[in-house]
Scaffold this active site. Sequence first.
Site, mmCIF file in Angstrom:
data_model
loop_
_atom_site.group_PDB
_atom_site.id
_atom_site.type_symbol
_atom_site.label_atom_id
_atom_site.label_comp_id
_atom_site.label_asym_id
_atom_site.label_seq_id
_atom_site.Cartn_x
_atom_site.Cartn_y
_atom_site.Cartn_z
ATOM 1 N N ASN A 115 -31.350 50.917 -42.341
ATOM 2 C CA ASN A 115 -32.186 52.012 -42.873
ATOM 3 C C ASN A 115 -32.028 52.244 -44.381
ATOM 4 O O ASN A 115 -32.975 52.652 -45.036
ATOM 5 C CB ASN A 115 -31.996 53.301 -42.071
ATOM 6 C CG ASN A 115 -30.594 53.831 -42.108
ATOM 7 O OD1 ASN A 115 -29.632 53.072 -42.148
ATOM 8 N ND2 ASN A 115 -30.464 55.136 -42.102
ATOM 9 N N GLY A 188 -23.843 52.459 -38.260
ATOM 10 C CA GLY A 188 -24.924 52.189 -37.316
ATOM 11 C C GLY A 188 -24.962 53.248 -36.236
ATOM 12 O O GLY A 188 -24.499 54.381 -36.444
ATOM 13 N N SER A 189 -25.478 52.868 -35.086
ATOM 14 C CA SER A 189 -25.690 53.850 -34.016
ATOM 15 C C SER A 189 -24.390 54.177 -33.283
ATOM 16 O O SER A 189 -23.442 53.385 -33.281
ATOM 17 C CB SER A 189 -26.708 53.289 -33.023
ATOM 18 O OG SER A 189 -26.203 52.085 -32.484
ATOM 19 N N GLU A 210 -19.301 55.008 -39.226
ATOM 20 C CA GLU A 210 -20.303 55.907 -39.814
ATOM 21 C C GLU A 210 -21.511 55.865 -38.889
ATOM 22 O O GLU A 210 -22.294 54.911 -38.924
ATOM 23 C CB GLU A 210 -20.685 55.424 -41.225
ATOM 24 C CG GLU A 210 -19.564 55.514 -42.242
ATOM 25 C CD GLU A 210 -19.326 56.937 -42.751
ATOM 26 O OE1 GLU A 210 -20.224 57.797 -42.616
ATOM 27 O OE2 GLU A 210 -18.233 57.189 -43.282
ATOM 28 N N CYS A 244 -29.862 58.751 -41.591
ATOM 29 C CA CYS A 244 -28.864 59.233 -40.617
ATOM 30 C C CYS A 244 -28.621 60.725 -40.751
ATOM 31 O O CYS A 244 -28.307 61.391 -39.773
ATOM 32 C CB CYS A 244 -27.554 58.470 -40.790
ATOM 33 S SG CYS A 244 -26.926 58.546 -42.466
ATOM 34 N N GLU A 334 -31.472 60.679 -30.730
ATOM 35 C CA GLU A 334 -31.688 60.771 -32.178
ATOM 36 C C GLU A 334 -33.100 60.261 -32.482
ATOM 37 O O GLU A 334 -33.471 59.179 -32.032
ATOM 38 C CB GLU A 334 -30.646 59.889 -32.890
ATOM 39 C CG GLU A 334 -30.733 59.945 -34.395
ATOM 40 C CD GLU A 334 -29.714 59.023 -35.083
ATOM 41 O OE1 GLU A 334 -29.012 58.253 -34.392
ATOM 42 O OE2 GLU A 334 -29.632 59.065 -36.314
HETATM 43 P P1 NAD Z 1 -27.403 49.601 -34.900
HETATM 44 O O1 NAD Z 1 -26.169 50.218 -34.345
HETATM 45 O O2 NAD Z 1 -28.434 49.125 -33.951
HETATM 46 O O3 NAD Z 1 -27.036 48.332 -35.810
HETATM 47 C C1 NAD Z 1 -26.095 48.401 -36.854
HETATM 48 C C2 NAD Z 1 -25.461 47.026 -37.032
HETATM 49 O O4 NAD Z 1 -24.801 46.674 -35.835
HETATM 50 C C3 NAD Z 1 -26.446 45.922 -37.350
HETATM 51 O O5 NAD Z 1 -25.881 45.077 -38.340
HETATM 52 C C4 NAD Z 1 -26.589 45.182 -36.031
HETATM 53 O O6 NAD Z 1 -26.814 43.799 -36.187
HETATM 54 C C5 NAD Z 1 -25.235 45.402 -35.377
HETATM 55 N N1 NAD Z 1 -25.321 45.440 -33.909
HETATM 56 C C6 NAD Z 1 -26.382 45.824 -33.155
HETATM 57 N N2 NAD Z 1 -26.097 45.721 -31.847
HETATM 58 C C7 NAD Z 1 -24.816 45.268 -31.767
HETATM 59 C C8 NAD Z 1 -23.934 44.947 -30.684
HETATM 60 N N3 NAD Z 1 -24.333 45.092 -29.431
HETATM 61 N N4 NAD Z 1 -22.699 44.528 -30.979
HETATM 62 C C9 NAD Z 1 -22.294 44.409 -32.263
HETATM 63 N N5 NAD Z 1 -23.081 44.680 -33.323
HETATM 64 C C10 NAD Z 1 -24.331 45.099 -33.095
HETATM 65 O O7 NAD Z 1 -27.986 50.663 -35.934
HETATM 66 P P2 NAD Z 1 -29.293 50.550 -36.802
HETATM 67 O O8 NAD Z 1 -30.471 50.641 -35.903
HETATM 68 O O9 NAD Z 1 -29.203 49.407 -37.743
HETATM 69 O O10 NAD Z 1 -29.179 51.890 -37.679
HETATM 70 C C11 NAD Z 1 -29.581 53.115 -37.210
HETATM 71 C C12 NAD Z 1 -28.410 53.956 -36.751
HETATM 72 O O11 NAD Z 1 -27.388 53.988 -37.746
HETATM 73 C C13 NAD Z 1 -28.795 55.412 -36.528
HETATM 74 O O12 NAD Z 1 -28.143 55.880 -35.377
HETATM 75 C C14 NAD Z 1 -28.250 56.109 -37.773
HETATM 76 O O13 NAD Z 1 -27.995 57.485 -37.584
HETATM 77 C C15 NAD Z 1 -27.029 55.327 -38.032
HETATM 78 N N6 NAD Z 1 -26.646 55.410 -39.445
HETATM 79 C C16 NAD Z 1 -25.528 56.083 -39.803
HETATM 80 C C17 NAD Z 1 -25.188 56.187 -41.146
HETATM 81 C C18 NAD Z 1 -23.963 56.917 -41.614
HETATM 82 O O14 NAD Z 1 -23.624 56.780 -42.786
HETATM 83 N N7 NAD Z 1 -23.286 57.670 -40.779
HETATM 84 C C19 NAD Z 1 -25.999 55.599 -42.102
HETATM 85 C C20 NAD Z 1 -27.138 54.923 -41.677
HETATM 86 C C21 NAD Z 1 -27.448 54.818 -40.364
#
Ligand code: NAD
Length: 459
Positions: A115, A188-189, A210, A244, A334
């Site tokens: 994002n 990530g999520s 995060e 996020c 979310e």
């Molecule tokens: P995501 O968790 O789907 O992916 C994040 C990363 O994890 C990517 O590089 C992806 O390739 C990897 N990934 C995905 N599935 C995986 C698995 N099963 N095993 C290991 N790695 C895996 O998140 P997203 O869709 O890229 O981002 C959106 C989410 O991130 C939202 O929930 C948002 O709130 C959160 N976010 C948090 C922050 C923060 O600073 N706290 C910042 C940005 C986004």
Amino acid sequence: MDTIAHIIKNQREFFKTQQTKTISYRLTFLKSLKQEIENNEQLIFDALKKDFKKSAFESYLSEVGMVLSELNLVIKKLKVWAKPKRVRASLLTFPSKDYIYKEPYGTVLVIAPWNYPFLLAIEPVIMAIAAGNTVVLKPSELTPNTSKILTQIIQNAYPETLVAVIEGGVEMATDLLAQKWDFIFFTGSTKVGKIVAAAAAKHLTPVVLELGGKSPCIIDDTVNLKLVARRLVWGKFFNGGQTCIAADYVIAKSNVKDQLIKALEVEIIKRYGNTPKTSQDFPRIINSKNTKRLIALLKNTNIVFGGVTDKDQCYIAPTIVDQPDLESPLMQEEIFGPVLPILSYSKTEDIEHLIWSLEKPLALYVFSNNSSFVKQTINKFSFGGGIVNDLLIHFGNHRLPFGGVGASGMGNYHGKHGYDAFSHSKSIMKRGNWIDPSLRYPPYTGKLSLLKKAFKYFG
Ligand code: NAD
């Protein structure tokens, strides 16, 4: 897998040479990264535009500009941060001089989301290098153009023994997580955060997570609704709502809710026009999977503004939903898109009921001029961080640690907090030899009362 193992092995060997522990070495590479980013600014803008139609203004404000200011700070402060910090000694251990040394963990893994694909990949890398680690970065597979320029920049700025970028999706992330790391930084999520934490636990690897969540925005009836609407529309629809710390939903005092909705409508039209699809400033949803997910969230809801969608163009208009069912998917997951549910409250128990029924959020916003209501709200709820009377911009002050709590994450970073996150604090006591009181040595007979006094007066 062989490639990964090979990269890690080389990085570990390089780390053992102790070169990354030299401040001048770290600074050389931080400066070369800065140069590369400045040289490639336009290509970064182009990549973000191709990936999800992000404007150059938002790209500078929330990606390139943030990264450059973090780099400037680190370059300026690194020597001070890295210096062993002398702390007061204890009289119980007299004579001694006591210090905290900052030690790099070693070889660290950074996994980034899509994002803010430039900022959230490169900022942890900067902090990891500043702290003297070597890094393997896995950017998001969903922003291929940004990942490509990111890889180029890093390859131009760093040898692979110091920073390596490994592109790929879930399978690659799974392979990376199967390795033993000295530290993992994941953004990530919450769902994937749990997978990362489980993989890290196998080797007792420390992690920073995060994550995300449903961040509330509470609005009472003491506010200037026009100003609230201006800040809320900016904070919610920035980056197409894919932030996020965006307000996930609003909970407004019931006597101002309808006026608030009207003010939001006026403001959305003012910022993005009557057809936001043609606005140069309104980004797209990252892919068709997320677009379909958002369209599904809108089913059976009371859309009072927007609601126009085009799944082929990954477009969702800025949308307001009035009073959604608390059990609906819109209020359970979310949202992460340009859809703003507005709920109302008549007493503070209604706010408690809603916020406590959900996981601890990453952010909480409260718009109010009633200081006791603000104070109560800040103290009552647990959340990563927040703002009184605005949205998002707490992210921009490097003196404030940024991170979640509970389901929204663990650990934090930004500025010095980021440097600390990537460092182990090693306590060192340097003992003097000129005196050696006999109290602690056996035989202990007759010494207990003296020991108690020593604890009472010097402990
Ligand atoms: P995501 O968790 O789907 O992916 C994040 C990363 O994890 C990517 O590089 C992806 O390739 C990897 N990934 C995905 N599935 C995986 C698995 N099963 N095993 C290991 N790695 C895996 O998140 P997203 O869709 O890229 O981002 C959106 C989410 O991130 C939202 O929930 C948002 O709130 C959160 N976010 C948090 C922050 C923060 O600073 N706290 C910042 C940005 C986004």
